[in-house]
Design an enzyme around this catalytic site. Structure first.
Site, PDB file in Angstrom:
ATOM      1  N   CYS A 280     -34.755  44.853  16.235  1.00 46.97           N
ATOM      2  CA  CYS A 280     -35.466  45.484  17.339  1.00 46.97           C
ATOM      3  C   CYS A 280     -34.819  46.819  17.686  1.00 46.97           C
ATOM      4  O   CYS A 280     -33.654  47.075  17.367  1.00 46.97           O
ATOM      5  CB  CYS A 280     -35.473  44.578  18.564  1.00 46.97           C
ATOM      6  SG  CYS A 280     -36.466  43.072  18.351  1.00 46.97           S
TER       7      CYS A 280
ATOM      8  N   HIS B  91     -29.972  41.465  15.059  1.00 46.11           N
ATOM      9  CA  HIS B  91     -30.482  41.959  16.324  1.00 46.11           C
ATOM     10  C   HIS B  91     -30.102  43.432  16.439  1.00 46.11           C
ATOM     11  O   HIS B  91     -29.226  43.924  15.717  1.00 46.11           O
ATOM     12  CB  HIS B  91     -29.863  41.190  17.499  1.00 46.11           C
ATOM     13  CG  HIS B  91     -30.297  39.752  17.567  1.00 46.11           C
ATOM     14  ND1 HIS B  91     -31.614  39.374  17.696  1.00 46.11           N
ATOM     15  CD2 HIS B  91     -29.565  38.599  17.534  1.00 46.11           C
ATOM     16  CE1 HIS B  91     -31.693  38.054  17.738  1.00 46.11           C
ATOM     17  NE2 HIS B  91     -30.464  37.559  17.639  1.00 46.11           N
TER      18      HIS B  91
END
Length: 386
Positions: A265, A212
């Site tokens: 992301c 992430h």
């Protein structure tokens, strides 16, 4: 007539064709149905020298007619464009163009020919790639899959790790693999990698991080959706890669390509209009979404020469991951490199990955990878298989 072309170049083909190219042509023609397995085995087993293998192959194909000869010429142009040009052959394509078909992506890495490598060897605009330095290649692969907060677990990331490790090894890199790290552990791993003994001899390095993320950082496995004022976020600053691998801290990599790929992301927004239930997009955006596709939450600033970084999405947006097949970014990178790394430089390979995202199928989701501030001063080729 393609058959006549092969007759005219027969002697030169027999004298110049490399054994690697002959093996590749046999595989191509077997896949096309031009040759059967018995004929392929006959070429390889009944002929002891490379010249005899080449003679047997060209005679066998020529006797099968113009269509078979055209296919061999086309495959030779793909496998060894230097020899194809030297022989003065045509494109090998039929006079009437065939309908355009969908690109077929190779599941295994196609190897570069010896002739192609030699052709590029002394170009001043291409990074040096001697066989000794290629044999000392090393890469760092970091994958975060399971998190302390299990709701952050990245389903499908195991497949990304397997696929990327397989690709890196096929490209000739000794892979230093780390899994499920905190931000501090990621920092330590990159710093330790900058001191790897092979860096003095390698021609290049790759650093691949999958987790992430948010703008400017990759998140560690202890990350939280909310932290108190006196807590330190569990994250790794992306800029540290360039600090550790730059010339001041890592002189062994001076003037050598340093390729960074990050699947994470870079924020919480999507590339198209879509409502997301991400409560804190600055930390993580990871929901199942439509079409059984999930989002993963990053940016890098390149300040040193000979870096290039390929990020899975544009600033402030999310990147998508399938819970079984892995992230789209890694799937597309692997497919493109398997199919084209034998003949394209890194910039063209990245462009082809980006092009694949133009046809991204879920219509309400958009993702576009980004080449970030590339400072490569020359072209870099992997030359796989040498």
């Amino acid at each position: 007539m393609a058959g006549k072309e092969l007759v005219n170049v027969r002697t030169r083909f027999v004298g110049k064709a490399h054994k690697v190219v002959i093996n590749q042509l046999l595989d191509d023609l077997l896949e096309d149905g031009v040759l059967n397995k018995g004929e392929k085995d006959s070429v390889l087993e009944d002929n002891s020298s490379t010249a005899n293998k080449a003679r047997s192959l060209i005679d066998m194909v020529r006797r099968k007619g113009d269509e078979a000869s055209r296919k061999m010429i086309a495959h030779l142009q793909s496998r060894d464009p230097f020899l194809h040009s030297e022989l003065g052959l045509s494109s090998g394509q039929p006079a009437q163009p065939e309908p355009q078909t969908e690109q077929q992506w190779s599941r295994t890495l196609i190897h570069t020919s010896e002739a192609f490598w030699k052709e590029k060897l002394n170009h001043k605009d291409i990074y040096p790639a001697a066989k000794k330095s290629m044999s000392n290649r090393v890469a760092l692969l970091i994958t975060n899959i399971k998190f302390t907060d299990e709701t952050f677990n990245r389903k499908g990331a195991e497949e990304d790790e397997r696929n990327m490790e397989k690709l890196l090894k096929a490209l000739g890199y000794d892979v230093v693999k780390r899994t499920n790290l905190t931000g501090k552990a990621i920092d330590d791993a990159v710093n330790e990698f900058s001191k790897h003994p092979k860096l003095k001899e390698t021609d290049s390095v790759l650093v691949v991080i999958m987790s992430h993320g948010k703008l400017g950082a990759v998140l560690g496995v202890d990350c939280k959706s909310k932290i108190s004022d006196n807590e330190t976020p569990d994250e790794f600053p992306i800029n540290n890669i360039y600090k550790y691998l730059g010339p001041q801290r890592c002189p062994a990599l001076l003037n050598k390509p340093k390729i960074i790929m990050i699947q994470a992301c870079r924020g919480g927004e999507v590339g198209a209009v879509l409502v997301t239930d991400c409560a804190n997009p600055a930390v993580v955006c990871d929901n199942a979404g439509e079409g059984n596709i999930e989002d993963d939450s990053f940016q890098v600033v390149n300040k040193e020469k000979d870096f290039t970084s390929f990020l899975s999405c544009t600033p402030d947006t999310v990147s998508f991951r399938h819970p079984e097949n892995g992230s789209l970014f890694i799937q597309y990178v692997v497919g493109v490199l398997n199919t084209f790394a034998h003949k394209d430089d890194i910039g063209e390979l990245f462009r082809k990955v980006m092009q694949r995202f133009e046809d991204f199928s879920p219509q309400t989701k958009r993702q576009m990878p980004t080449i970030d501030r590339c400072t490569l001063t020359k072209r870099f080729y992997f030359f796989p298989g040498l």
